[in-house]
Design a protein around this motif. Structure first.
Motif, short mmCIF file in Angstrom:
data_model
loop_
_atom_site.label_atom_id
_atom_site.label_comp_id
_atom_site.label_asym_id
_atom_site.label_seq_id
_atom_site.Cartn_x
_atom_site.Cartn_y
_atom_site.Cartn_z
N ALA A 96 -5.39 -3.37 -19.17
CA ALA A 96 -5.74 -4.02 -17.90
C ALA A 96 -5.67 -3.07 -16.72
N THR A 97 -4.70 -2.16 -16.74
CA THR A 97 -4.53 -1.28 -15.58
C THR A 97 -5.27 0.05 -15.70
N VAL A 137 10.93 -2.11 -4.11
CA VAL A 137 9.56 -2.58 -3.99
C VAL A 137 8.78 -1.53 -3.20
N VAL A 138 7.74 -1.00 -3.82
CA VAL A 138 6.91 0.00 -3.17
C VAL A 138 5.85 -0.72 -2.35
N PRO A 139 5.85 -0.53 -1.02
CA PRO A 139 4.84 -1.19 -0.20
C PRO A 139 3.43 -0.75 -0.60
N PRO A 140 2.49 -1.67 -0.62
CA PRO A 140 1.13 -1.33 -1.04
C PRO A 140 0.49 -0.22 -0.21
N ASN A 144 -5.13 6.48 -8.45
CA ASN A 144 -5.86 5.32 -8.94
C ASN A 144 -4.92 4.29 -9.55
N GLY A 145 -3.62 4.46 -9.43
CA GLY A 145 -2.69 3.64 -10.19
C GLY A 145 -1.86 2.64 -9.44
N GLY A 146 -2.31 2.17 -8.31
CA GLY A 146 -1.55 1.14 -7.62
C GLY A 146 -1.34 -0.08 -8.50
N ASP A 147 -2.36 -0.42 -9.28
CA ASP A 147 -2.22 -1.56 -10.18
C ASP A 147 -1.23 -1.26 -11.30
N ASN A 148 -1.15 0.00 -11.72
CA ASN A 148 -0.16 0.36 -12.75
C ASN A 148 1.25 0.08 -12.25
N ILE A 149 1.55 0.51 -11.04
CA ILE A 149 2.89 0.31 -10.49
C ILE A 149 3.15 -1.18 -10.30
N ALA A 150 2.14 -1.89 -9.80
CA ALA A 150 2.30 -3.33 -9.58
C ALA A 150 2.58 -4.08 -10.88
N VAL A 151 2.05 -3.59 -12.00
CA VAL A 151 2.28 -4.23 -13.29
C VAL A 151 3.53 -3.69 -13.97
N TYR A 152 3.75 -2.38 -13.90
CA TYR A 152 4.85 -1.76 -14.63
C TYR A 152 6.22 -2.15 -14.08
N VAL A 153 6.36 -2.28 -12.76
CA VAL A 153 7.67 -2.60 -12.19
C VAL A 153 8.18 -3.95 -12.71
#
Length: 193
Positions: free
Chosen positions: A16-17, A62-65, A113-122
Motif C-alpha cells: 500500500a505504501t 508524532v512527526v508533523p506532516p 516519497n515516504g510520508g505514507d510509509n511513516i504514517a503507516v509504520y508508526v
C-alpha cells in the motif's frame, strides 16, 4: 504471536505504501543508475522508515506532516540536477561522483516519497510492539524491498518493456522526480489536515 497475521499485515502495509516505488525504481534502473546502488539506496530509504517507525512508536513521537512534506524538496532538487545534466550532455550515461552518490540519491527520493510509509509504520509498530513482532515486521519490510527491486529490475530488462524504458527513462526521470516533489509538498501544505 500470530506469524501469518503479522506477515499479511506487513505485506499489505508495504504494498500500500510502496506501489509507486515500482515505477520510480524502473526509471532509476533504466536511466543508467548502477543496479547495486539503486538497491542499496532503496534499502537505506526503507530502513530509515523502519527505524523511524520503531523509534516513533516507542516514544510516542508524532512527526508533523509538514516536516515530512519538506522532504519534497529533495526529489525536486535531484530532478533539476538530472535535467541540467541531461541538457548538458544527452549522449552520456549519468555521471555520479563519489562511490555512493547514486545510493544516497535513491535513498533521498525513497525517503522523500515516504510520508505514507511513516504514517503507516508508526501505528503498525505501536500495535505490534513485542521484540519478536518488531523483528518480523522489519524482516518482512526488508524482504519486500528486495522483491520490489527485483520486480522493477526484471521489468526494465524484459524485452517488451526494456527498449521503451531505456529510451524514455533518462528523459522523463527529472520530470517525474520534480512532479513527485511538488506532489509531496502540496500534500503537506495544501491539503487540510
Amino acid at each position: 504471536m500470530d506469524f501469518a497475521a503479522i506477515i499479511g499485515v506487513a505485506v499489505a502495509a508495504f504494498v500500500a505504501t510502496d506501489i509507486d516505488d515500482i515505477f520510480i525504481l524502473m526509471l532509476l534502473f533504466s536511466a543508467g543508475y548502477p543496479a547495486r546502488q539503486v538497491v542499496a539506496g532503496q534499502y537505506l530509504g526503507i530502513g530509515l522508515f523502519v527505524a523511524i517507525g520503531v523509534l516513533a512508536s516507542l516514544v510516542a513521537l508524532v512527526v508533523p506532516p509538514y516536516v515530512i512534506g519538506l522532504m519534497g524538496i529533495a526529489p525536486i532538487a535531484i530532478g533539476v540536477k538530472k535535467l541540467l545534466e541531461l541538457r548538458k550532455n544527452d549522449d552520456e550515461k549519468p555521471v555520479l561522483k563519489g562511490r555512493n552518490a547514486a545510493a544516497l540519491s535513491v535513498a533521498a527520493v525513497t525517503f522523500a516519497n515516504g510520508g505514507d510509509n511513516i504514517a503507516v509504520y508508526v501505528p503498525l509498530f505501536a500495535s505490534y510492539n513485542a521484540a519478536g513482532e518488531i523483528t518480523l515486521l522489519a524482516a518482512m519490510f526488508m524482504a519486500m524491498t528486495g522483491a520490489w527491486c527485483a520486480v522493477a529490475h526484471y521489468l526494465v530488462k524484459h524485452p517488451l518493456v526494456a527498449a521503451k524504458m531505456h529510451r524514455i527513462g533518462r528523459a522523463i526521470l527529472p520530470f517525474v522526480l520534480m512532479g513527485l516533489g511538488a506532489h509531496i509538498l502540496a500534500e503537506a501544505f495544501l491539503v487540510p489536515s
